[in-house]
Structure formats: C-alpha cells, structure tokens
Design an enzyme around this catalytic site. Structure first.
Site, PDB file in Angstrom:
ATOM      1  N   ASP A  88      -1.747  12.170  -2.617  1.00  0.00           N
ATOM      2  CA  ASP A  88      -1.813  13.611  -2.855  1.00  0.00           C
ATOM      3  C   ASP A  88      -1.888  13.812  -4.372  1.00  0.00           C
ATOM      4  O   ASP A  88      -1.067  13.250  -5.097  1.00  0.00           O
ATOM      5  CB  ASP A  88      -0.550  14.290  -2.286  1.00  0.00           C
ATOM      6  CG  ASP A  88      -0.417  14.031  -0.789  1.00  0.00           C
ATOM      7  OD1 ASP A  88      -1.436  14.100  -0.095  1.00  0.00           O
ATOM      8  OD2 ASP A  88       0.703  13.742  -0.319  1.00  0.00           O
TER       9      ASP A  88
ATOM     10  N   GLU B  86       0.882  -1.175   0.000  1.00  0.00           N
ATOM     11  CA  GLU B  86       0.000   0.000   0.000  1.00  0.00           C
ATOM     12  C   GLU B  86       0.917   1.221   0.000  1.00  0.00           C
ATOM     13  O   GLU B  86       1.696   1.423   0.949  1.00  0.00           O
ATOM     14  CB  GLU B  86      -0.926   0.026   1.230  1.00  0.00           C
ATOM     15  CG  GLU B  86      -1.895   1.223   1.175  1.00  0.00           C
ATOM     16  CD  GLU B  86      -2.729   1.414   2.445  1.00  0.00           C
ATOM     17  OE1 GLU B  86      -2.530   0.692   3.438  1.00  0.00           O
ATOM     18  OE2 GLU B  86      -3.581   2.323   2.439  1.00  0.00           O
TER      19      GLU B  86
ATOM     20  N   ASP C  41       4.946   4.869   3.745  1.00  0.00           N
ATOM     21  CA  ASP C  41       4.608   6.288   3.833  1.00  0.00           C
ATOM     22  C   ASP C  41       5.827   7.010   4.402  1.00  0.00           C
ATOM     23  O   ASP C  41       6.680   6.403   5.046  1.00  0.00           O
ATOM     24  CB  ASP C  41       3.391   6.502   4.753  1.00  0.00           C
ATOM     25  CG  ASP C  41       2.668   7.811   4.457  1.00  0.00           C
ATOM     26  OD1 ASP C  41       1.554   7.764   3.890  1.00  0.00           O
ATOM     27  OD2 ASP C  41       3.213   8.888   4.776  1.00  0.00           O
TER      28      ASP C  41
ATOM     29  N   ASP D  81     -10.397  10.579  -4.539  1.00  0.00           N
ATOM     30  CA  ASP D  81     -11.554  11.472  -4.635  1.00  0.00           C
ATOM     31  C   ASP D  81     -11.304  12.507  -5.737  1.00  0.00           C
ATOM     32  O   ASP D  81     -12.201  13.268  -6.073  1.00  0.00           O
ATOM     33  CB  ASP D  81     -11.712  12.245  -3.318  1.00  0.00           C
ATOM     34  CG  ASP D  81     -10.473  13.086  -3.076  1.00  0.00           C
ATOM     35  OD1 ASP D  81      -9.380  12.495  -2.963  1.00  0.00           O
ATOM     36  OD2 ASP D  81     -10.564  14.331  -3.053  1.00  0.00           O
TER      37      ASP D  81
END
Ligand SMILES: C[S@@+](CC[C@H](N)C(=O)[O-])C[C@H]1O[C@@H](n2cnc3c(N)ncnc32)[C@H](O)[C@@H]1O
Length: 222
Positions: free
Chosen positions: A124, A50, A75, A158
């Site tokens: 992002d 991920e 991350d 989104d």
C-alpha cells in the site's frame, strides 16, 4: 462476513504452515525467533521473506523454483493468506511458511542475520503517512536488524510516488542501489522480477499501468 470467508478463517486454524500472531503475542519474542531453520524448516537453507504478501504469489512460486531456499510470506490479512497456504499445501511445499501479523513487529519474529533477502510486492503506497510506507527509514531499520549483511531488498510497485520516494530514501541513506526501472515490462527485463506476477500486479497491468522495480542493499553502518 461471507460464509466462504468464514470457512477460510476456520481452515486457517488447521494449517501447519500458518502462524497467526496478534499484537500481544509479539510483545515478547516469538518461540521460532532464531530457530526457524532448525524447528520449522528442518534444514540450514537461507530464508527469504515476502512482506505484505497478500495471496503469497512470490512466496509460493519462488519456493517452487528454488526448493533449497526457504520462504516466509507475511501479511495481516487472513483471508488472503489462506490462498498462499492452500497453494503451498496443494504443491506439497515444505520450504514455505506464512505468518499473519503486522510487519511492524518483525524483530520479534526473526533473530539478527536470520533473513537473507526481502521481497516487498505492491505495498500500500501510504502516500499520506510516510511512517507506514514499507520502505521508509523506520521499516528499513527493522529489516537491517534481521537481515544478514549484503542481503538484497526488492520492491515492485505500480505507484510512481512510492518508487521515487524509495529511490530518495536509498540515496540519502547511502544504501546501495543495484538496479531500477520505472517500466519493468517495457524495458523487457528478463529476471525473477518479471517472471512472477502477483494478484495486484495482474490487476494493474490489465488497467494498462506500468510496473516499477528496484533492488538494493542496505548500508549496515548507522
Ligand atoms: C496492495 S496489497 C498487495 C498484496 C500482494 N503483495 C500482491 O501484490 O498481490 C498490500 C498488502 O500488504 C498488506 N500490508 C500492508 N501493510 C501491512 C503491515 N504493516 N503488516 C502486514 N501486512 C501489511 C495488506 O494486508 C495487503 O495484503
């Protein structure tokens, strides 16, 4: 920095499921490269990543759903990774690891073919800097160099411009688009893409935003 954040950073140093690797640590190959199954997971199961995992919701929930698959969340933000590490420990998951690093250095972490699938969850959008988008050709090239042939890449976002951009990249490079929707929940898609919601996803849904989702296979021929 808040006291709580400081405590979390300190706790991160004690987690056995977290590797914190700075830029200079990855100027050469990481010792686990090519050895994650043997030396960390101690099994021969596939490894799924991920990317930009934040608090690691996909990593942790997929690991609970699929104990015979290994998951690694990546991350650059330690305070967010703390949550995923903590949840994995609380759930006694031995098929999870997290790496704190920059995705740009991913080829120093994994050997060719070592990874079986990638999830990119609410990255992002980087609308001003194409080369920083996690689905731009530069990043797809890095992924191709660590993915087994025919592996899946999933994108949930989104952000409609990022979704449209990614569709264009896939089509122009001849990658194989397998599924796409610009309204995952409106279209009532019943699969793993709708079964887990990340921290950012919940925020966007509360704001009434639509969630897009696509999955594709990389064209492995340059
Ligand atoms: C909008 S957040 C989404 C987090 C999580 N996937 C979610 O849906 O809740 C994007 C995450 O990607 C991480 N990120 C962005 N670019 C990155 C890079 N190049 N390397 C590592 N992490 C990155 C950020 O630190 C951040 O946690």
């Amino acid at each position: 920095m808040s006291k709580r954040k400081l405590q979390r950073f300190e706790e991160c140093e004690t987690f056995n499921n977290l590797f914190q690797l700075g830029y200079f640590d990855l100027l050469s190959d990481f010792r686990m490269k090519g050895n994650w199954r043997k030396d960390y997971f101690k099994n021969d199961n596939p490894i799924v990543l991920e990317l930009g995992c934040g608090k690691g919701e996909y990593t942790v929930n997929l690991a609970i759903q699929n104990p015979s698959i290994n998951y690694i969340g990546i991350d650059s933000k330690g305070a967010r990774l703390w949550r995923g590490c903590r949840n994995s420990i609380d759930n006694q998951l031995d098929n999870v690891a997290f790496v704190r690093t920059h995705i740009e250095q991913i080829e120093q972490l994994f050997a060719p073919g070592e990874i079986s699938e990638i999830w990119i969850t609410f990255p992002d959008p980087q609308l001003r800097k194409e080369r920083k988008r996690l689905t731009c050709p530069r990043f797809l090239k890095h992924y191709r160099n660590i993915l087994a042939t025919d592996s899946l890449i999933h994108l949930k976002t989104d952000n409609i411009p990022l979704y449209d951009y990614t569709l264009r990249v896939i089509r122009s490079a001849g990658h194989k688009l397998l599924f796409h929707t610009n309204d995952l929940y409106g279209d009532d898609v019943q699969d793993v893409a709708s079964s887990i919601q990340t921290f950012y996803e919940k925020m966007f849904l509360e704001q009434g935003m639509k969630i897009t989702y696509l999955r594709f296979r990389l064209n492995h021929i340059e």
